[in-house]
Design an enzyme around this catalytic site. Structure first.
Site, PDB file in Angstrom:
ATOM      1  N   ASP A   1       0.863  -1.181   0.000  1.00  9.91           N
ATOM      2  CA  ASP A   1       0.000   0.000   0.000  1.00  9.91           C
ATOM      3  C   ASP A   1       0.903   1.237   0.000  1.00  9.91           C
ATOM      4  O   ASP A   1       1.876   1.277  -0.743  1.00  9.91           O
ATOM      5  CB  ASP A   1      -0.979  -0.064   1.173  1.00  9.91           C
TER       6      ASP A   1
ATOM      7  N   ASP B   1       1.543   7.012   4.815  1.00  8.74           N
ATOM      8  CA  ASP B   1       0.222   7.615   4.630  1.00  8.74           C
ATOM      9  C   ASP B   1      -0.173   8.359   5.899  1.00  8.74           C
ATOM     10  O   ASP B   1       0.103   7.899   7.023  1.00  8.74           O
ATOM     11  CB  ASP B   1      -0.826   6.547   4.289  1.00  8.74           C
TER      12      ASP B   1
ATOM     13  N   ARG C   1       1.490   9.560  -6.018  1.00 13.06           N
ATOM     14  CA  ARG C   1       1.351  10.099  -4.662  1.00 13.06           C
ATOM     15  C   ARG C   1       2.680  10.534  -4.032  1.00 13.06           C
ATOM     16  O   ARG C   1       3.125   9.978  -3.030  1.00 13.06           O
ATOM     17  CB  ARG C   1       0.660   9.087  -3.742  1.00 13.06           C
TER      18      ARG C   1
END
Ligand SMILES: *[C@@H]1O[C@H](CO)[C@@H](O)[C@H](O)[C@H]1NC(C)=O
Ligand SMILES: *[C@@H]1O[C@H](CO)[C@@H](O)[C@H](O)[C@H]1NC(C)=O
Ligand SMILES: *[C@@H]1O[C@H](CO)[C@@H](O)[C@H](O)[C@H]1NC(C)=O
Ligand SMILES: *[C@@H]1O[C@H](CO)[C@@H](O)[C@H](O)[C@H]1NC(C)=O
Ligand SMILES: *[C@@H]1O[C@H](CO)[C@@H](O)[C@H](O)[C@H]1NC(C)=O
Ligand SMILES: *[C@@H]1O[C@H](CO)[C@@H](O)[C@H](O)[C@H]1NC(C)=O
Ligand SMILES: *[C@@H]1O[C@H](CO)[C@@H](O)[C@H](O)[C@H]1NC(C)=O
Length: 342
Positions: free
Chosen positions: A163, A167, A220
Site C-alpha cells: 500500500d 500515509d 502520490r
C-alpha cells in the site's frame, strides 16, 4: 551538467572527509537543514522532541521492540538488526525510534502505526515489502518527524500488492518528512485518504516534505486532500505517473524541487484521480474537487507536466527554513537521503 558532476565530486569528497574526521561539520548541513525543520518543529503546539528526556534502550527482537514503544513514557529506542513483525506495532507518544548507526535496522512483515499519538520521531529505519498495508500509517496523530529512512518494495507486482509508504490520515497534523529514500514502489504518500472525511481533515494535515529522494515510483509523491503541504528541495527520478497531486481543496506550496527521468506529471491540482493511481481498487475519474497550488522558489520540472487549475493562498511557509540552491538539490539529496547517514 559539468557543473553538477563536479559539485557531486566535491560534495562526496567533503562528506567522506567529514565522516573520517567527525569533528568537521557535515558539509551537507551547510546547504540544507540536517536537524528537524518545518511543521514538526514550528507549529502552535510545540516542537517534536520524541523520547528526549527519557531513558534510552536498545532492542534487537520484536518482543522487546513492542514493549519499548507501546506506552506514552518518553523513551529513545535504538533498533538493531532485522525485525519481522506479524502484526503492526503501535508506537506510543513521546518516542524516538532510531535504527542503530552500525548494525542498522530493517523492518519487514508488518509496518508501523502511529495512531492517537503525539510527539514521535522515526529515523534511520529501512522498512520494506509490507504486503497490503502501509510502511508507516500516521492516523489521528500530531507532531511526527520521519527522517532519513528507506522505504521500498517493487513496482512489478502492480499498485495494490503493497500500500502506501507513509500515509497520513484522520486529522493528523504538524509533521515533517525529510531525507527519506522512497524507491521502487507504486503508491508513496497519501495525505487524507478519503474525500468523505472533509470534516475530520479540513484545515489539518500540515506537512513539510523536504530533501526526500523519490526514485522509480508510481503515484502520490505526495497526494493530498484538505490540508497544507510544503514540498521543497525533493528529488524525483522516474516518478512514472503522477508526483505531487493536490485535490479536494488541498493546498500545496511547491518550490526548489527537481524532476528527472521518466516522470509524466510533476504537479497537478486537477481533481481527476488518474487511472494509474490504484487501478485495481480506485474509482478513477474526475470525481473530486480540484486542489490548489502555489509555486515558490523555482522548480526544475525536467520534461514532466504541470497542471495548476487553481492558484491558492498558501504562498509562504510560516517558519524559517534553509533552501538548497536548485543546481545542488540533486547531488545534496542523493548524498544525504536514506539510512546510514546519521
Ligand atoms: C529479546 O532481547 C532481550 C534483550 O533485549 C532478551 O532479554 C530476550 O531474551 C530476547 N527475546 C527473544 C525472544 O529472543
Ligand atoms: C538482515 O537481513 C539481510 C538480508 O535481508 C542480511 O544481509 C543481514 O545480514 C541481516 N542482518 C542481521 C543483523 O541479521
Ligand atoms: C484511537 O482512539 C479512538 C477514540 O478514542 C479509539 O476508538 C481507537 O481504538 C484508538 N485507536 C487505537 C489504535 O488505539
Ligand atoms: C484522536 O486521538 C485522541 C488522543 O490523542 C483521542 O482523544 C481521540 O478520541 C482520537 N480521535 C479519534 C477519532 O480516534
Ligand atoms: C507524553 O505524551 C502525552 C500525550 O501526547 C502527553 O500528554 C504527556 O505529557 C507526555 N508525557 C511526558 C512525560 O512528556
Ligand atoms: C488539466 O486540468 C484540466 C481541468 O481543469 C483538464 O481539463 C485537462 O485535461 C488537464 N490537463 C492534463 C494534461 O491533464
Ligand atoms: C485560502 O483559500 C481557501 C480555499 O479557497 C479558503 O477556504 C481559506 O479561507 C483561504 N484562507 C485564507 C487565510 O484566506
Amino acid at each position: 551538467m559539468r557543473l553538477q558532476i563536479s559539485a557531486v565530486t566535491f560534495l562526496s569528497a567533503l562528506t567522506s572527509l567529514s565522516s573520517a574526521a567527525p569533528l568537521l561539520p557535515n558539509p551537507l548541513s551547510l546547504l540544507a537543514s540536517w536537524n528537524i525543520e518545518g511543521f514538526a518543529e514550528d507549529n502552535p503546539i510545540g516542537p517534536t522532541t520524541g523520547g528526549k528526556g527519557g531513558e534510552t534502550v536498545t532492542v534487537s527482537n520484536t518482543t522487546s521492540f513492542l514493549s519499548a514503544v507501546k506506552d506514552n513514557t518518553p523513551r529513545t529506542i535504538i533498533v538493531q538488526g532485522n525485525l519481522t513483525f506479524t502484526s503492526r506495532p503501535k508506537i506510543g507518544s513521546n518516542k524516538s525510534v532510531i535504527g542503530d548507526k552500525l548494525t542498522q535496522a530493517h523492518i519487514t512483515g508488518s509496518g508501523l502505526d502511529i495512531v492517537n499519538a503525539s510527539n514521535v520521531i522515526i529515523r534511520n529505519l529501512k522498512i520494506s515489502y509490507i504486503l497490503g498495508n502501509d510502511c508507516i500509517t500516521i492516523r489521528n496523530s500530531t507532531r511526527v518527524w520521519v527522517d532519513h529512512n528507506e522505504f521500498t518494495s517493487d513496482i512489478s507486482h502492480g499498485p495494490d500488492q503493497y500500500d502506501g509508504q507513509v500515509d497520513i490520515i484522520r486529522g493528523s497534523d504538524w509533521i515533517t518528512l525529510s531525507w527519506n529514500y522512497f524507491h521502487d514502489h507504486w503508491k508513496s504518500s497519501l495525505v487524507g485518504n478519503d474525500a468523505n472525511f472533509r470534516d475530520i481533515d479540513f484545515g489539518k494535515l500540515h506537512i513539510t516534505y523536504h530533501h526526500n529522494y523519490w526514485r522509480h515510483e508510481g503515484t502520490r509523491g505526495p497526494a493530498g486532500r484538505f490540508g497544507h503541504q510544503h514540498v521543497y528541495n525533493n528529488l524525483y527520478e522516474d516518478f512514472l505517473y503522477q508526483a505531487i497531486h493536490s485535490r479536494s481543496d488541498n493546498q500545496v506550496l511547491v518550490e526548489g524541487n527537481v524532476f528527472r527521468g521518466d516522470t509524466r506529471e510533476a504537479l497537478s491540482t486537477y481533481g481527476l484521480v488518474i487511472p494509474d493511481d490504484s487501478p485495481n481498487t480506485c474509482v478513477c475519474g474526475d470525481e473530486e474537487l480540484d486542489g490548489f497550488a502555489n509555486l515558490g522558489a523555482r522548480n526544475d520540472w525536467g520534461g514532466a507536466g504541470v497542471n495548476i487549475t487553481q492558484v491558492g493562498n498558501f504562498t509562504k511557509a510560516p517558519y524559517k527554513y534553509k533552501l538548497t540552491p536548485l543546481f545542488l538539490v540533486a547531488p545534496v539529496v542523493k548524498l544525504g537521503a536514506g539510512v546510514g547517514k546519521i
